[in-house]
Design a protein around this motif. Structure first.
Motif, PDB file in Angstrom:
ATOM      1  N   GLN A  43       1.446  -1.560  -0.045  1.00 32.54           N
ATOM      2  CA  GLN A  43      -0.276  -0.301   0.005  1.00 32.54           C
ATOM      3  C   GLN A  43       0.479   1.065   0.001  1.00 32.54           C
ATOM      4  OE1 GLN A  43      -3.845  -0.734  -0.119  1.00 32.54           O
ATOM      5  NE2 GLN A  43      -2.782   2.244  -0.173  1.00 32.54           N
ATOM      6  N   GLN A  44       2.081   1.332   1.191  1.00 29.53           N
ATOM      7  CA  GLN A  44       2.894   2.575   1.090  1.00 29.53           C
ATOM      8  C   GLN A  44       3.311   2.245  -0.467  1.00 29.53           C
ATOM      9  OE1 GLN A  44       5.747   1.957   3.804  1.00 29.53           O
ATOM     10  NE2 GLN A  44       4.047   2.506   5.873  1.00 29.53           N
ATOM     11  N   ASN A  47       1.187   4.130  -3.114  1.00 26.13           N
ATOM     12  CA  ASN A  47       0.580   4.955  -2.597  1.00 26.13           C
ATOM     13  C   ASN A  47       1.840   6.079  -2.945  1.00 26.13           C
ATOM     14  OD1 ASN A  47      -1.461   4.891  -1.559  1.00 26.13           O
ATOM     15  ND2 ASN A  47      -1.022   4.851   0.853  1.00 26.13           N
TER      16      ASN A  47
END
Length: 181
Positions: A43-44, A47
């Motif tokens: 997810q990071q 992002n």
């Protein structure tokens, strides 16, 4: 004795089984933590990828805007240079025209000064001639010339009258001769 050993082995087996269950539970928990950490890292990463793409898009827009501004500035500079060149040409033409006009004005002044000098000389001569014509000597000479002219004119008139008389006489004689014939 064997029963004790079997019992001990059973206890050990239960202990080992409990230990295995505990280890399996710990392993499952660690795998769950690993999966959660992987999901968070993914997810990071996503992002960060989105932020990177947004930042790249913003910088690309800024770069394009700067390029457009530079192009506009370049065109304005070229236009200003053309205008400056045209202004220099116009200034040179005006300078040449001014020099030509100044030369023409100087020439006109010189011509007018020459004409004024000539007219002053003629005026001085006319004043001298007028003063000379008003002198008693000149008046006597003019009177003599006029008297001679009058005498000459009277002589010419007398000669003309004689000529006419002679011509009339000749015509009368010609008529008489024709009448006698």
């Amino acid at each position: 004795q064997l029963g004790k050993e079997v019992e001990l082995l059973k206890q050990e087996g239960v202990a080992w089984q409990a230990c295995g269950t505990r280890l399996r539970d710990e392993l499952s928990a660690m795998e769950a933590q690993r999966d959660a950490a992987q999901q968070e890292a993914e997810q990071q990463r996503k992002n960060f990828q989105v932020q990177l793409e947004q930042t790249q898009a913003e910088w690309q827009k800024k770069g394009e805007a700067v390029c457009r501004e530079l192009e506009d500035t370049k065109q304005q500079l070229e236009q200003a240079q053309h205008q400056l060149q045209a202004a220099r040409v116009a200034l040179d033409q005006m300078r040449d025209m001014r020099n030509h006009l100044m030369s023409s004005v100087d020439a006109a002044h010189a011509e007018k000064n020459a004409q004024v000098s000539e007219l002053q000389a003629k005026l001085s001569q006319a004043e001298a001639d007028l003063a000379d014509a008003r002198s008693p000597q000149r008046i006597k000479e003019a009177a003599k010339h006029m008297a001679k002219a009058v005498v000459t004119a009277e002589r010419q008139r007398g000669a003309e009258a004689k000529r006419e008389a002679i011509e009339n006489e000749r015509r009368q004689q010609e008529r008489r001769l024709e009448d006698e014939r």
